[in-house]
Design a protein around this motif. Structure first.
Motif, short mmCIF file in Angstrom:
data_model
loop_
_atom_site.label_atom_id
_atom_site.label_comp_id
_atom_site.label_asym_id
_atom_site.label_seq_id
_atom_site.Cartn_x
_atom_site.Cartn_y
_atom_site.Cartn_z
N MET A 208 37.29 -46.41 38.76
CA MET A 208 36.65 -47.83 38.99
C MET A 208 35.14 -48.08 38.49
N HIS A 209 34.47 -47.04 38.75
CA HIS A 209 33.01 -47.09 38.39
C HIS A 209 32.86 -47.33 36.80
N LEU A 210 33.54 -46.57 36.07
CA LEU A 210 33.43 -46.61 34.60
C LEU A 210 33.84 -48.03 34.08
N ASP A 211 35.06 -48.58 34.87
CA ASP A 211 35.27 -49.94 34.44
C ASP A 211 34.32 -50.97 34.59
N LEU A 212 33.51 -50.83 35.78
CA LEU A 212 32.53 -51.80 36.07
C LEU A 212 31.38 -51.68 35.24
N LYS A 213 31.11 -50.43 34.99
CA LYS A 213 29.99 -49.94 33.99
C LYS A 213 30.21 -50.53 32.57
N TYR A 214 31.38 -50.51 32.22
CA TYR A 214 31.76 -51.21 31.13
C TYR A 214 31.77 -52.79 30.96
N ILE A 215 32.01 -53.22 32.12
CA ILE A 215 32.10 -54.84 32.28
C ILE A 215 30.29 -55.20 32.43
N ASP A 216 29.61 -54.39 33.10
CA ASP A 216 28.31 -54.72 33.25
C ASP A 216 27.48 -54.54 31.98
N ASN A 217 27.90 -53.62 31.03
CA ASN A 217 27.05 -53.30 29.83
C ASN A 217 27.69 -53.63 28.55
N TRP A 218 28.72 -54.66 28.63
CA TRP A 218 29.53 -54.77 27.48
C TRP A 218 28.90 -55.35 26.37
N SER A 219 29.22 -54.85 25.11
CA SER A 219 28.58 -55.41 23.95
C SER A 219 29.32 -54.95 22.79
N LEU A 220 29.41 -55.73 21.79
CA LEU A 220 30.08 -55.52 20.52
C LEU A 220 29.99 -53.99 20.29
N TYR A 221 28.61 -53.68 20.06
CA TYR A 221 28.26 -52.28 19.52
C TYR A 221 28.91 -51.09 20.47
N LEU A 222 28.67 -51.37 21.65
CA LEU A 222 29.59 -50.38 22.56
C LEU A 222 31.06 -50.40 22.61
N ASP A 223 31.81 -51.35 22.21
CA ASP A 223 33.23 -51.52 21.77
C ASP A 223 33.31 -50.68 20.64
N PHE A 224 32.47 -50.87 19.54
CA PHE A 224 32.68 -50.19 18.15
C PHE A 224 32.61 -48.74 18.65
N LYS A 225 31.55 -48.41 19.37
CA LYS A 225 31.10 -46.99 19.68
C LYS A 225 32.27 -46.34 20.49
N ASN A 226 32.75 -47.16 21.37
CA ASN A 226 33.87 -46.49 22.45
C ASN A 226 35.05 -46.15 21.70
N GLY B 170 41.89 -54.05 27.91
CA GLY B 170 42.06 -53.45 26.85
C GLY B 170 42.92 -52.42 26.23
N ILE B 171 43.38 -52.07 25.07
CA ILE B 171 44.23 -50.91 24.85
C ILE B 171 43.44 -49.62 25.35
N THR B 172 42.09 -49.72 24.96
CA THR B 172 41.38 -48.47 25.51
C THR B 172 40.29 -48.91 26.35
N CYS B 173 39.55 -47.85 26.80
CA CYS B 173 38.49 -48.01 27.55
C CYS B 173 37.85 -46.69 27.79
N LEU B 174 36.83 -46.98 28.36
CA LEU B 174 35.77 -45.75 29.14
C LEU B 174 36.51 -44.54 29.50
N TRP B 175 37.42 -44.81 30.57
CA TRP B 175 38.23 -43.76 31.24
C TRP B 175 39.13 -43.01 30.21
N GLN B 176 39.72 -43.59 29.19
CA GLN B 176 40.41 -42.92 28.19
C GLN B 176 39.70 -42.15 27.32
#
Length: 176
Positions: free
Chosen positions: A154-172, A134-140
């Motif tokens: 890396m743990h933030l990226d894997l947390k994102y992968i494991d908990n992905w939802s459209l709601y979290l995308d909008f929130k993040n 993505g253009i943006t991520c939890l790290w950014q």
């Protein structure tokens, strides 16, 4: 598509500023790895002098990041004023909307790594290639993101992968 349409008026402004500040192309292109390790060309507004990649070896000892990534706060290769402004505001990443339209990236996801970095990954870190970058991520959106260790990133990226939802995308995406 709408984001690209609304941001297009900024492209000529940034293009002129980059051209007046430094010789070379307006866009910087770089090979990155996407979903399942597929290599693609990522676009950004150029914020560094044209020979920045060639000068990397001369300043590698200044690296402030751990792991296979390279980061320094006051990189001498950055174009004064416009380069720093574009990086500080993340507006240098607007051309990545073309990567989104091409299907190589999404708005939110893990950041697409450089293939050389992936060569140094541990097996568990390669799982971040299991999702479209993505253009943006939890790290950014993490406060003091450049102070995080590579492992934390890396743990933030894997947390994102494991908990992905459209709601979290909008929130993040909105930084909340």
């Amino acid at each position: 598509g709408m984001l690209l349409l609304f941001s297009l008026p900024l492209f000529p402004l940034f293009a002129v500023a980059i051209k007046l500040s430094s010789e070379g192309p307006i866009l910087y292109t770089q090979k990155r790895m996407g979903l399942n390790g597929r290599v693609f060309t990522m676009y950004k507004f150029r914020t560094m002098f044209t020979n920045a990649d060639e000068k990397l070896s001369a300043i590698e000892d200044l690296n402030e990041a751990d792991g296979p990534v390279f980061k320094i706060k006051n990189d001498p290769r950055i174009i004064p004023y416009i380069g720093r402004f574009l990086r500080r505001t993340n507006l240098d990443e607007l051309p990545q909307l073309f990567n989104v339209i091409k299907g190589e990236m999404s708005l939110v996801g893990t950041r697409p790594p450089i293939p050389k970095e992936v060569e140094s990954y541990d097996i568990w870190q390669r799982r971040r290639l299991s999702m479209k970058p993505g253009i943006t991520c939890l790290w950014q959106i993490t406060p003091n993101r450049n102070d995080l260790t590579f492992q934390d990133w890396m743990h933030l990226d894997l947390k994102y992968i494991d908990n992905w939802s459209l709601y979290l995308d909008f929130k993040n995406r909105n930084g909340t």
